[in-house]
Design an enzyme around this catalytic site. Structure first.
Site, PDB file in Angstrom:
ATOM      1  N   TYR A   1       2.912   2.889  -4.567  1.00 45.87           N
ATOM      2  CA  TYR A   1       2.536   1.746  -3.480  1.00 45.87           C
ATOM      3  C   TYR A   1       3.570   1.672  -2.582  1.00 45.87           C
ATOM      4  O   TYR A   1       4.601   2.203  -2.438  1.00 45.87           O
ATOM      5  CB  TYR A   1       1.498   1.024  -3.731  1.00 45.87           C
ATOM      6  CG  TYR A   1       2.024  -0.287  -4.969  1.00 45.87           C
ATOM      7  CD1 TYR A   1       3.536  -0.396  -5.547  1.00 45.87           C
ATOM      8  CD2 TYR A   1       1.327  -0.935  -5.863  1.00 45.87           C
ATOM      9  CE1 TYR A   1       3.774  -0.859  -5.888  1.00 45.87           C
ATOM     10  CE2 TYR A   1       1.364  -1.988  -6.058  1.00 45.87           C
ATOM     11  CZ  TYR A   1       2.323  -2.268  -6.395  1.00 45.87           C
ATOM     12  OH  TYR A   1       2.735  -3.120  -7.473  1.00 45.87           O
ATOM     13  N   GLU A   2       3.013   1.360  -1.648  1.00 49.36           N
ATOM     14  CA  GLU A   2       3.537   0.854  -0.157  1.00 49.36           C
ATOM     15  C   GLU A   2       4.923   2.020   0.415  1.00 49.36           C
ATOM     16  O   GLU A   2       5.617   1.935   0.962  1.00 49.36           O
ATOM     17  CB  GLU A   2       4.773  -0.461  -0.988  1.00 49.36           C
ATOM     18  CG  GLU A   2       3.733  -1.358  -0.490  1.00 49.36           C
ATOM     19  CD  GLU A   2       4.404  -3.266  -0.209  1.00 49.36           C
ATOM     20  OE1 GLU A   2       5.340  -2.881   1.324  1.00 49.36           O
ATOM     21  OE2 GLU A   2       4.035  -3.933  -0.806  1.00 49.36           O
ATOM     22  N   GLY A   3       3.307   3.105   0.192  1.00 50.79           N
ATOM     23  CA  GLY A   3       3.632   4.907   0.577  1.00 50.79           C
ATOM     24  C   GLY A   3       4.736   5.089  -0.203  1.00 50.79           C
ATOM     25  O   GLY A   3       5.653   4.415  -0.537  1.00 50.79           O
TER      26      GLY A   3
END
Ligand code: CAA
Ligand code: FAD
Length: 379
Positions: free
Chosen positions: A362-364
């Site tokens: 997550y968050e890229g």
């Protein structure tokens, strides 16, 4: 160059560590097993001022900085990565864009409530067809008089269902692709806004992850965050700092696993001596500790850059990339050091290993961090 934390930062670390050990750790395994979010823990964090660490006192914060914030996320994640990400999403993803792009009125109404912990925040960017490729989102916002009407859905939303304030991104002009995306503040309970499926996950199981559904959901035009068409930039800038919150979560998870592995290796006797004295195990511990220290330095550096008004996007992406991979490797090694015991729920390392995986997604994803870093090197 001074690598020593200030008295204020040391004090915050001590306070969060004590809180984490006393109030968070005892129920971490049980909440993980039951997939149970505990609002009481969030309320207690609010009492300590943790929900508003970096925000000025005029907005209900405690006026500290981003370094203090990442230290708090690290300490919480050392015992419970779900609690770490609850705070990270609340501060980095929901509060930050309001602090940076909100009007004075929006800050007084929403940032204050988030900073004091009266309300919990969430960030709605991802969609079923738009994860890494944010610009391809489909959720629509159409202006009708004094309102924007939202239709569409968001997926994978941390704090979903539990949060009262959502920063949500939607397309206001489909012709313009990323330049046609806008950001909105949406309150829980707004007619036409509902919570969909709650995910059953491998890790961070006591952090709720849900779908958000918008069906002719009318948002007052005052809840547009920033300018129309500015949403993609707001989303990206929010993630620039948010990624360092995840780096801190990863450092915490890895440190928690290392601490447990060191203790175990000192106690567990095989071949007539503690396994910590077997070079194969001792060298593993040395490599684990070294990687964690490097990850921590990257994370603190990115936080320091942000706190001092210097560019931090690349540093933050590097911290997230390195710390996420470190957390994954260190937790797998910790399970190995525990042998068969590591594979059971009698010890915390299997939870750390399951929790670590999300820091690479997550968050890229890690691939997207590499994209972000390499573009900054070459553009
Ligand atoms: N700051 C300011 N502007 C930025 C920017 C930034 N960090 N990054 C890009 N931009 C600008 C560019 O300068 C460009 O501007 P112009 O059009 O004016 O030239 C514009 O935005 C488009 O940029 P790109 O061409 O780089 O855009 P892209 O479509 O190729 O996508 C991406 C870039 C980095 C891959 C982006 O889509 C991305 O970050 N994807 C990953 C999504 C992600 O991280 N999601 C996380 C969701 S939250 C979460 O997961 C929660 C949790 O952990 C708890
Ligand atoms: P995809 O984009 O489909 O990617 C699949 C694979 O392809 C990945 O390995 C990826 O790295 C790779 N890939 C894709 N594009 C490229 C490329 N250009 N180059 C190389 N490789 C590529 N989102 C929110 O908005 N808010 C939240 O609060 C939130 N919380 C989350 C909590 C959890 C537990 C999870 C699982 C996700 C959360 N997310 C949230 C969503 C998260 O940010 C996305 O899952 C993530 O960005 C990846 O998107 P995707 O799952 O659609 O994967």
């Amino acid at each position: 160059m001074n690598f020593q934390l200030s008295e204020e930062h040391e004090m915050i670390r001590k306070m969060v560590r004590e809180f984490a050990e006393k109030e968070v750790a005892p129920t971490a395994a049980e909440r993980d097993e039951e997939e149970r979010f505990d609002r009481e823990i969030f309320n207690k964090m609010a009492e300590l001022g943790l929900t508003g660490i970096p925000w000025p006192e005029e907005y209900g914060g405690i006026g500290s900085d981003y370094l203090a914030y990442v230290i708090a996320v690290e300490e919480l994640s050392k015992v419970c990565a779900s609690t770490g990400v609850t705070l990270s999403a609340h501060i980095s993803l929901a509060s930050w864009p309001i602090y940076k792009f909100g009007t004075e009125e929006q800050k007084q109404k929403y940032l204050r409530a988030l900073a004091t912990g009266e309300k919990l925040g969430a960030y709605g960017l991802s969609e079923p067809g738009a994860g890494s490729d944010v610009a391809s989102m489909k959720t629509r916002a159409v202006r009708e008089g004094d309102y924007y009407v939202l239709n569409g859905s968001k997926v994978w939303i941390t704090n979903g269902g539990e949060a009262e304030i959502y920063v949500v991104f939607a397309v206001t002009d489909p012709e313009k692709r990323h330049k046609g995306i806008s950001a909105f503040i949406v309150e829980k309970g707004t007619p036409g806004f509902s919570i969909g499926k709650k995910e059953k996950k491998l890790g961070i199981r006591s952090s709720p992850t849900t779908e958000l559904i918008f069906e002719d959901c009318r948002i007052p035009k005052e809840n547009l965050l920033g300018q129309e068409g500015e949403g993609f930039k707001i989303a990206m800038m929010t993630l620039d700092g948010g990624r360092n919150g995840i780096a801190a979560q990863a450092v915490g998870i890895a440190q928690g696993a290392l601490d447990a592995a060191v203790e175990y290796a000192k106690q567990r006797v095989q071949f007539g001596k503690p396994i910590a004295e077997q070079q194969g195990v001792a060298f593993k511990l040395a490599d684990m500790a070294t990687a964690i220290e490097a990850a921590r330095l990257l994370t603190y550096q990115a936080a320091w850059l942000e706190s001092n008004g210097l560019p931090y996007g690349k540093a933050s992406a590097m911290a997230k990339l390195f710390a996420g991979d470190t957390a994954m490797k260190v937790t797998v090694d910790a399970v190995q050091i525990f042998g068969g015991n590591g594979y059971t729920k009698d010890y915390p390392v299997e939870r750390f290993m399951r929790d670590a995986k999300i820091t690479q997604i997550y968050e890229g994803t890690q691939e997207i961090q590499r994209l972000v870093i390499s573009r900054m090197l070459t553009r």
